[in-house]
Write an enzyme that holds these catalytic residues in place. Structure first.
Site, PDB file in Angstrom:
ATOM      1  CB  ALA A   1      -0.927   0.005   1.210  1.00 47.17           C
TER       2      ALA A   1
ATOM      3  NE  ARG B   1      13.971   5.747   1.499  1.00 50.64           N
ATOM      4  CZ  ARG B   1      14.750   4.728   1.863  1.00 50.64           C
ATOM      5  NH1 ARG B   1      16.041   4.748   1.570  1.00 50.64           N
ATOM      6  NH2 ARG B   1      14.250   3.695   2.509  1.00 50.64           N
TER       7      ARG B   1
ATOM      8  CE  LYS C   1       8.530   0.562  -2.353  1.00 54.47           C
ATOM      9  NZ  LYS C   1       9.292   0.663  -1.082  1.00 54.47           N
TER      10      LYS C   1
ATOM     11  CG  ASN D   1       2.483   0.313 -46.420  1.00 51.66           C
ATOM     12  OD1 ASN D   1       3.219   1.281 -46.603  1.00 51.66           O
ATOM     13  ND2 ASN D   1       2.256  -0.186 -45.230  1.00 51.66           N
TER      14      ASN D   1
ATOM     15  CB  ALA E   1      16.740  -1.149 -61.705  1.00 53.65           C
TER      16      ALA E   1
HETATM   17  C1  UD1 Z   1       9.308  -3.331   8.558  1.00 53.92           C
HETATM   18  C2  UD1 Z   1       9.322  -4.007   9.918  1.00 53.92           C
HETATM   19  C3  UD1 Z   1      10.760  -4.190  10.374  1.00 53.92           C
HETATM   20  C4  UD1 Z   1      11.567  -4.964   9.348  1.00 53.92           C
HETATM   21  C5  UD1 Z   1      11.449  -4.295   7.977  1.00 53.92           C
HETATM   22  C6  UD1 Z   1      12.074  -5.135   6.911  1.00 53.92           C
HETATM   23  C7  UD1 Z   1       7.294  -3.218  10.988  1.00 53.92           C
HETATM   24  C8  UD1 Z   1       6.742  -2.330  12.037  1.00 53.92           C
HETATM   25  N1  UD1 Z   1       8.612  -3.212  10.865  1.00 53.92           N
HETATM   26  O1  UD1 Z   1       9.826  -2.038   8.743  1.00 53.92           O
HETATM   27  O2  UD1 Z   1      10.810  -4.898  11.606  1.00 53.92           O
HETATM   28  O3  UD1 Z   1      12.921  -5.069   9.738  1.00 53.92           O
HETATM   29  O4  UD1 Z   1      10.069  -4.102   7.629  1.00 53.92           O
HETATM   30  O5  UD1 Z   1      12.093  -4.430   5.721  1.00 53.92           O
HETATM   31  O6  UD1 Z   1       6.569  -3.918  10.316  1.00 53.92           O
HETATM   32  N2  UD1 Z   1       2.966  -1.085   4.224  1.00 53.92           N
HETATM   33  C9  UD1 Z   1       1.610  -1.048   3.943  1.00 53.92           C
HETATM   34  N3  UD1 Z   1       0.816  -0.307   4.748  1.00 53.92           N
HETATM   35  C10 UD1 Z   1       1.288   0.387   5.825  1.00 53.92           C
HETATM   36  C11 UD1 Z   1       2.665   0.328   6.087  1.00 53.92           C
HETATM   37  C12 UD1 Z   1       3.488  -0.420   5.286  1.00 53.92           C
HETATM   38  O7  UD1 Z   1       1.146  -1.653   2.998  1.00 53.92           O
HETATM   39  O8  UD1 Z   1       0.478   1.029   6.494  1.00 53.92           O
HETATM   40  C13 UD1 Z   1       3.828  -1.889   3.346  1.00 53.92           C
HETATM   41  C14 UD1 Z   1       4.830  -1.046   2.600  1.00 53.92           C
HETATM   42  O9  UD1 Z   1       4.323  -0.649   1.346  1.00 53.92           O
HETATM   43  C15 UD1 Z   1       5.998  -2.006   2.462  1.00 53.92           C
HETATM   44  C16 UD1 Z   1       5.867  -2.919   3.683  1.00 53.92           C
HETATM   45  O10 UD1 Z   1       4.562  -2.768   4.146  1.00 53.92           O
HETATM   46  O11 UD1 Z   1       5.884  -2.827   1.320  1.00 53.92           O
HETATM   47  C17 UD1 Z   1       6.863  -2.598   4.789  1.00 53.92           C
HETATM   48  O12 UD1 Z   1       6.622  -1.291   5.253  1.00 53.92           O
HETATM   49  P1  UD1 Z   1       7.806  -0.338   5.675  1.00 53.92           P
HETATM   50  O13 UD1 Z   1       7.237   0.931   6.160  1.00 53.92           O
HETATM   51  O14 UD1 Z   1       8.821  -0.300   4.604  1.00 53.92           O
HETATM   52  O15 UD1 Z   1       8.392  -1.146   6.923  1.00 53.92           O
HETATM   53  P2  UD1 Z   1       9.745  -0.854   7.637  1.00 53.92           P
HETATM   54  O16 UD1 Z   1       9.643   0.425   8.354  1.00 53.92           O
HETATM   55  O17 UD1 Z   1      10.860  -1.051   6.701  1.00 53.92           O
END
Ligand code: UD1
Ligand code: CA
Length: 460
Positions: free
Chosen positions: A11, A16, A23, A387, A424
């Protein structure tokens, strides 16, 4: 794995990336990023997948729609725990194991997911976390254990104390969890952390309180690399390219310069295919045994027959190159171009919706569009099928064994009979019968002594 489903979290916006495109829709070797974790789930035997979408949800849905995939909308991104909670309706009838993973980890292998599910089921735990010990654990949630080494909780870096931060084993963001236990666990989450988010990771502490939280250590941290920027996207592309190239080389394909060869996942190659440097093989292309694809070619959704040869810098899209046929250098085969066995489309030849019959040759500087050329014909240098009349496209038909002289314009619709010859420089607008000669150009007139006369007048 009928009792295993997958929940894929996708979601997030991916700030970045600095992009208008979500993404998970950014292409990686011709497929959207999210397609990779979905494929890994399928290859692991997962029967049913729920993807959590939010940012550009409609576009993500449209792009990835599949019979085994449902989407759950997370309108507001309130954390990974909240993201999982929104899948409940989609999985209400299910009980078994849910694999939970992120949509931005394209390199995760199906074997790893299958292993995680197996270990989870064998353990009897509520949650099994896929952990890793990367060289640099910065930014990841830490696996916190008690004195006996039992997993107690996952603590996010920004919520961790110094002792917790010193832990080298971290959360990959991939889990196997019991359903329906999961629903109560996520319903019980609180957002009492530094980000004010519902952390999925807090279900580990809940399971640990029942003595049923476990982990599986992943050997290669590279597998769970998350794509958060275009730099990561390029890095993941390179890893994927090397993986694909290695597999093809092991299957008997020669890659002269694997570092510059890009083969998309949907391509199929037979043994003894040779691919030169800087080629891209894309889409659903199929290349048969013994075909050579030389430097700088781009082949998309095309079929290349056994022993065919694409000379350097040829671009082939939605075309078919028959057995032993030759293309290029610098040829462009567009949709519907067909070279039958041993035919040749040489230097600077362009073809579109055109068939070059068995053994026929168009060796230089030719455009064949909406054309059918029989077998054994010779198409002289600079031949153009006209053509398009500005409104409609018209067909040109050239019979077997015909000889089209250089610099001929064939004004379609027009037919040239079998064995016919075109002089030709002709502009052909009418049918030429079998075996006849068609001449359609101004008669040559010579003016004797022209140079002397013009010199006397002081001309030059
Ligand atoms: C999360 C983990 C962390 C782990 C890391 C590995 C949690 C709280 N932490 O952190 O322990 O080491 O992943 O990469 O879970 N997403 C949603 N909805 C939301 C939030 C996130 O769909 O409300 C999705 C993001 O799009 C992404 C994934 O969940 O694909 C991970 O979210 P992200 O915010 O990147 O987690 P991290 O902070 O990296
Ligand atoms: Ca986050």
């Amino acid at each position: 794995m009928n009792d295993v489903v997958a929940i894929v979290l996708a979601a997030g916006k991916g700030t970045r990336m600095n992009s208008d495109l979500a993404k998970v829709l950014h292409p990686l070797l011709g497929r959207p990023l999210l397609a990779y974790p979905l494929a890994a789930c399928r290859d692991a035997g997962v029967g049913r997948i729920v993807a959590v979408v939010g940012h550009q949800a409609d576009r993500v849905r449209e792009t990835l729609a599949a019979p085994d995939l449902t989407f759950a909308l997370q309108a507001e991104q309130r954390g990974t725990g909240h993201a999982v909670a929104v899948t409940r309706d989609a999985l209400d009838d299910f009980s078994g194991t849910a694999l939970i993973l992120c949509g931005d980890v394209p390199l995760l292998r199906p074997e790893t997911l299958a292993h995680l599910a197996d270990r989870h089921r064998a353990s009897g735990d509520r949650v099994t976390v896929l952990s890793m010990a990367p060289a640099d654990p910065t930014g990841y949630g830490r696996l916190v254990r008690d004195a006996d080494g039992r997993l107690r909780a996952i603590v996010e870096e920004r919520d961790a104390d110094d002792a917790q931060r010193a832990v080298g084993e971290v959360n990959t963001g991939t889990y196997a969890v019991d359903v329906p236990w999961l629903w109560d666990a996520v319903a019980g989450l609180a957002a009492d952390n530094s980000q004010g988010e519902y952390y999925l990771t807090d279900i580990v502490a809940a399971a640990a309180r029942e003595g049923r939280a476990g982990s599986v250590l992943l050997d290669d941290p590279g597998e769970v690399m998350g794509v958060n920027s275009r730099v990561h996207l390029a890095e993941a592309s390179a890893v994927l390219r090397d993986r694909i190239n290695r597999a093809w080389m092991e299957a008997g394909v020669t890659l002269e310069d694997p570092a510059s060869t890009w083969i998309e996942p949907g391509v199929e190659l037979e043994p003894d295919v040779v691919v030169g440097p800087a080629c891209r093989l894309a889409g659903t292309s199929r290349v048969a045994a013994g075909a050579r694809i030389e430097t700088g070619c781009v082949v998309t959704d095309s079929e290349i027959g056994p022993g065919a040869r694409l000379k350097p810098y040829s671009v082939v899209g939605e075309a078919r190159v028959g057995p032993g046929a030759q293309v290029g250098p610098f040829a462009h085969l567009r949709p519907g171009a067909v070279l039958e066995d041993d035919a040749k489309a040489g230097n600077f030849v362009e073809m579109k919706k055109a068939v070059l019959g068995r053994g026929s040759k168009a060796s230089h500087l030719t455009y064949l569009g909406d054309a059918a050329v029989g077998p054994g014909a010779n198409i002289g240098a600079g031949t153009i099928t006209c053509n398009y009349d500005g409104v409609n496209k018209h067909a040109t038909v050239i019979g077997a064994g015909a000889f089209i002289g250089s610099n001929t314009a064939l004004v379609a619709p027009v037919t040239v009979g079998a064995g016919a010859t075109v002089a030709a420089g002709s502009t052909i607008t009418k049918h030429i019968p079998d075996s006849a000669l068609g001449v359609a150009r101004a008669k040559q007139r010579n003016v004797e002594g022209w140079s002397e006369k013009t010199a006397k007048k002081g001309g030059g």
